[in-house]
Design a protein around this motif. Sequence first.
Motif, PDB file in Angstrom:
ATOM      1  N   ASP A   1     -11.613 -44.965 -32.776  1.00 50.90           N
ATOM      2  CA  ASP A   1     -11.031 -45.914 -31.665  1.00 50.90           C
ATOM      3  C   ASP A   1     -11.326 -45.209 -30.339  1.00 50.90           C
ATOM      4  OD1 ASP A   1      -9.900 -47.859 -30.554  1.00 50.90           O
ATOM      5  OD2 ASP A   1      -7.843 -47.470 -31.085  1.00 50.90           O
ATOM      6  N   GLU A   2     -11.197 -45.883 -29.291  1.00 53.45           N
ATOM      7  CA  GLU A   2     -11.420 -45.336 -28.116  1.00 53.45           C
ATOM      8  C   GLU A   2      -9.997 -44.985 -27.195  1.00 53.45           C
ATOM      9  OE1 GLU A   2     -10.888 -49.501 -25.253  1.00 53.45           O
ATOM     10  OE2 GLU A   2     -12.877 -49.055 -25.936  1.00 53.45           O
ATOM     11  N   HIS A   3     -10.094 -44.117 -26.377  1.00 52.87           N
ATOM     12  CA  HIS A   3      -9.166 -43.439 -25.789  1.00 52.87           C
ATOM     13  C   HIS A   3      -9.093 -43.354 -24.464  1.00 52.87           C
ATOM     14  CE1 HIS A   3      -5.297 -40.947 -25.361  1.00 52.87           C
ATOM     15  NE2 HIS A   3      -6.278 -40.098 -25.210  1.00 52.87           N
ATOM     16  N   VAL A   4      -8.101 -43.343 -23.321  1.00 54.52           N
ATOM     17  CA  VAL A   4      -8.371 -43.311 -22.145  1.00 54.52           C
ATOM     18  C   VAL A   4      -7.615 -41.691 -21.874  1.00 54.52           C
ATOM     19  CG1 VAL A   4      -7.643 -43.754 -19.639  1.00 54.52           C
ATOM     20  CG2 VAL A   4      -8.102 -45.446 -21.401  1.00 54.52           C
ATOM     21  N   TRP A   5      -8.479 -40.932 -21.448  1.00 55.68           N
ATOM     22  CA  TRP A   5      -8.071 -39.496 -21.318  1.00 55.68           C
ATOM     23  C   TRP A   5      -7.538 -39.078 -19.889  1.00 55.68           C
ATOM     24  CZ3 TRP A   5      -9.899 -35.196 -18.667  1.00 55.68           C
ATOM     25  CH2 TRP A   5     -11.240 -35.429 -17.856  1.00 55.68           C
ATOM     26  N   ARG A   6      -8.160 -40.063 -18.717  1.00 52.83           N
ATOM     27  CA  ARG A   6      -7.836 -39.775 -17.533  1.00 52.83           C
ATOM     28  C   ARG A   6      -8.053 -40.983 -16.663  1.00 52.83           C
ATOM     29  NH1 ARG A   6     -10.969 -35.868 -13.382  1.00 52.83           N
ATOM     30  NH2 ARG A   6      -9.271 -35.822 -11.532  1.00 52.83           N
ATOM     31  N   HIS A   7      -6.798 -41.212 -15.912  1.00 48.25           N
ATOM     32  CA  HIS A   7      -7.063 -42.625 -14.908  1.00 48.25           C
ATOM     33  C   HIS A   7      -7.452 -41.989 -13.623  1.00 48.25           C
ATOM     34  CE1 HIS A   7      -4.890 -45.042 -18.057  1.00 48.25           C
ATOM     35  NE2 HIS A   7      -4.161 -43.881 -18.106  1.00 48.25           N
ATOM     36  N   THR A   8      -8.433 -42.470 -13.010  1.00 45.36           N
ATOM     37  CA  THR A   8      -8.816 -42.218 -11.666  1.00 45.36           C
ATOM     38  C   THR A   8      -8.919 -43.531 -10.689  1.00 45.36           C
ATOM     39  OG1 THR A   8     -11.273 -42.478 -12.258  1.00 45.36           O
ATOM     40  CG2 THR A   8     -10.193 -40.381 -12.626  1.00 45.36           C
ATOM     41  N   LYS A   9      -9.274 -43.469  -9.442  1.00 43.57           N
ATOM     42  CA  LYS A   9      -9.211 -44.562  -8.682  1.00 43.57           C
ATOM     43  C   LYS A   9     -10.732 -45.533  -8.941  1.00 43.57           C
ATOM     44  CE  LYS A   9      -6.680 -42.507  -4.826  1.00 43.57           C
ATOM     45  NZ  LYS A   9      -6.528 -41.912  -3.457  1.00 43.57           N
ATOM     46  N   ARG A  10     -11.579 -44.612  -9.430  1.00 46.19           N
ATOM     47  CA  ARG A  10     -12.849 -45.290  -9.705  1.00 46.19           C
ATOM     48  C   ARG A  10     -12.909 -46.040 -11.230  1.00 46.19           C
ATOM     49  NH1 ARG A  10     -17.168 -40.733  -7.299  1.00 46.19           N
ATOM     50  NH2 ARG A  10     -16.500 -41.020  -5.229  1.00 46.19           N
TER      51      ARG A  10
ATOM     52  N   ARG B   1       0.450 -39.715 -29.328  1.00 46.17           N
ATOM     53  CA  ARG B   1       0.841 -38.405 -29.265  1.00 46.17           C
ATOM     54  C   ARG B   1      -0.116 -38.018 -28.130  1.00 46.17           C
ATOM     55  NH1 ARG B   1       0.759 -35.374 -34.865  1.00 46.17           N
ATOM     56  NH2 ARG B   1       1.155 -33.883 -33.516  1.00 46.17           N
ATOM     57  N   LEU B   2      -1.253 -38.297 -27.994  1.00 47.97           N
ATOM     58  CA  LEU B   2      -2.116 -37.720 -26.911  1.00 47.97           C
ATOM     59  C   LEU B   2      -1.583 -38.306 -25.370  1.00 47.97           C
ATOM     60  CD1 LEU B   2      -5.789 -38.061 -28.379  1.00 47.97           C
ATOM     61  CD2 LEU B   2      -4.040 -36.258 -28.705  1.00 47.97           C
ATOM     62  N   GLU B   3      -1.164 -39.615 -25.338  1.00 50.11           N
ATOM     63  CA  GLU B   3      -0.388 -39.749 -24.269  1.00 50.11           C
ATOM     64  C   GLU B   3       0.714 -38.890 -23.985  1.00 50.11           C
ATOM     65  OE1 GLU B   3      -1.388 -42.031 -22.013  1.00 50.11           O
ATOM     66  OE2 GLU B   3      -2.720 -43.465 -23.304  1.00 50.11           O
ATOM     67  N   HIS B   4       1.623 -38.703 -24.897  1.00 50.27           N
ATOM     68  CA  HIS B   4       2.706 -37.615 -24.748  1.00 50.27           C
ATOM     69  C   HIS B   4       1.969 -36.360 -24.160  1.00 50.27           C
ATOM     70  CE1 HIS B   4       6.627 -35.812 -25.046  1.00 50.27           C
ATOM     71  NE2 HIS B   4       6.149 -34.926 -25.919  1.00 50.27           N
ATOM     72  N   LEU B   5       1.253 -36.059 -24.647  1.00 47.68           N
ATOM     73  CA  LEU B   5       0.583 -34.570 -24.382  1.00 47.68           C
ATOM     74  C   LEU B   5       0.034 -34.652 -22.952  1.00 47.68           C
ATOM     75  CD1 LEU B   5      -0.504 -31.746 -24.957  1.00 47.68           C
ATOM     76  CD2 LEU B   5      -2.824 -32.952 -25.777  1.00 47.68           C
ATOM     77  N   ARG B   6      -0.495 -35.569 -22.508  1.00 41.16           N
ATOM     78  CA  ARG B   6      -0.676 -35.736 -21.092  1.00 41.16           C
ATOM     79  C   ARG B   6       0.332 -35.687 -20.222  1.00 41.16           C
ATOM     80  NH1 ARG B   6      -4.222 -40.057 -22.111  1.00 41.16           N
ATOM     81  NH2 ARG B   6      -3.295 -41.221 -20.353  1.00 41.16           N
ATOM     82  N   GLY B   7       1.388 -36.344 -20.764  1.00 44.31           N
ATOM     83  CA  GLY B   7       2.540 -36.317 -19.880  1.00 44.31           C
ATOM     84  C   GLY B   7       3.137 -34.764 -19.779  1.00 44.31           C
ATOM     85  N   ILE B   8       2.993 -34.126 -20.904  1.00 42.19           N
ATOM     86  CA  ILE B   8       3.561 -32.711 -20.767  1.00 42.19           C
ATOM     87  C   ILE B   8       2.796 -31.889 -19.782  1.00 42.19           C
ATOM     88  CG2 ILE B   8       3.767 -30.338 -22.172  1.00 42.19           C
ATOM     89  CD1 ILE B   8       4.302 -32.234 -24.444  1.00 42.19           C
TER      90      ILE B   8
ATOM     91  N   PHE C   1      -4.583 -34.176 -16.890  1.00 45.01           N
ATOM     92  CA  PHE C   1      -5.852 -32.972 -17.395  1.00 45.01           C
ATOM     93  C   PHE C   1      -7.130 -33.206 -16.419  1.00 45.01           C
ATOM     94  CE2 PHE C   1      -3.445 -32.741 -21.236  1.00 45.01           C
ATOM     95  CZ  PHE C   1      -3.598 -31.559 -21.692  1.00 45.01           C
ATOM     96  N   ARG C   2      -7.849 -32.380 -16.070  1.00 44.15           N
ATOM     97  CA  ARG C   2      -8.926 -32.548 -15.212  1.00 44.15           C
ATOM     98  C   ARG C   2     -10.177 -32.100 -16.065  1.00 44.15           C
ATOM     99  NH1 ARG C   2      -8.783 -33.590  -9.630  1.00 44.15           N
ATOM    100  NH2 ARG C   2      -6.396 -33.395  -8.721  1.00 44.15           N
TER     101      ARG C   2
END
Length: 430
Positions: free
Chosen positions: A162-171, A394-401, A405-406
């Motif tokens: 599956d696909e997963h969004v790891w970072r949200h940016t303005k672009r 779970r990975l969304e929760h990790l990003r919240g903790i 991530f950059r």
Amino acid sequence: MKSKPTTHRATGPNEGGGPVGQHLEPDRAMLQCRVVEPDQWCQHCGCEGTPRDTVVRRLAHEPFGHRPTTLLIRVRRYKCSGCGRVWRQDTTAAAPPRAKISRGGLRWGLEGLVVDHLSISRVAAGLAVSWSAANDAILAEGTRQLIDDPHRFDGVTTIGVDEHVWRHTKRGDKYVTVIIDLTPVREKAGPARLLDMVEGRSKAVFKRWLAARPQQWQNGIEVVAMDGFTGFKTAAAEELPDAAPIMDPFHVIRLTGDALENCRRRVQRDVFGRRGRTGDPLYRVRRTLLTGAGLLTEKQHARLEEVFADQRHVEVEATWGVYQDMITAYRETDRGLGRFFLQHTIDRISAGVPVQLVEVRKLARTLKQRAADVLGSFDRPGTSNGPTEAINGRLEHLRGIALGFRNLRHYIDRSLLEAGGFRPRLHPRS
């Protein structure tokens, strides 16, 4: 009132190698240790060395209660009587060479990261070291002990992609492709685990990942569960020709639910000329429409009947009927009967659907094209990409903790430790 520091000294020789002294303060602790083995023989020429002086090695250690703890290791230096070489006593049992954190501290930090889901900042505060020192040391230990395990890919017969969004940016959002081991779920032996994560989301990305795996591993894959993205299906067909592609119930129902939602929004705009607002009939039932008919309360039934009584909503009612038929097929306990009913539903909406039902016609084209993959879930029970979505959560929760991530490499390592099904090799505490 601040308490006075306390210092304790051992009165006799420490044959067990434990601390020979401790110094406690309210906000920190220091343990003084010494190396038990003399280590007085020169490894270069074999002559015996003579004691020269003593130095102290400072190491961050696992916290003593709530106090960050420092090990003060007294290390004796020797000078060779033959070649004149100078060396120190070996302290690799306490920490790797040039490390700032002891092995006990690394174990504590790794357990906190993987088991207790702490952030790197919290672990660094517990060890009283900088963020970068904690991050580099603990991730290196996790990579050595967990991620680089050569047996991590053994026994895999069912994978999900599956696909997963790891970072949200303005672009725009940045994506990765996640590969999940669904074998434990299919065999009812445990939860799914994150197998790997690759930058990008395309056929080429998944194909390269599969091509990099050993041929023996590829031959052992029996099932590949995926969503409706044809790129994943094509990559799996080219690299794993003997594996059965499965479009799992989770994504089939989500596709049908999306069709129902799009139909509701279109009819809302056609009737009112705007988006839905509080009080609009279709807007009030937006969640009720996505509930299985067998789970509706009397109040929800009455609300739907009131909405469907309006002839302007007939297209929503027809699409809702298709959505309920799909749910009914998957909830049928007799797999053969459920497969027959789902096949009948796909054939029905593919054959004679009014032109006005734009969303149903689009759904029918997708399901007809992927009919073999959709119906394959009945032939292989227990194969679902639902656990993949759970790991994404779970990975969304990790990003919240971590507050985001950059660095992608850092994110992949943290994700594998978080959801890779690994547990540190716990040792009894000294």
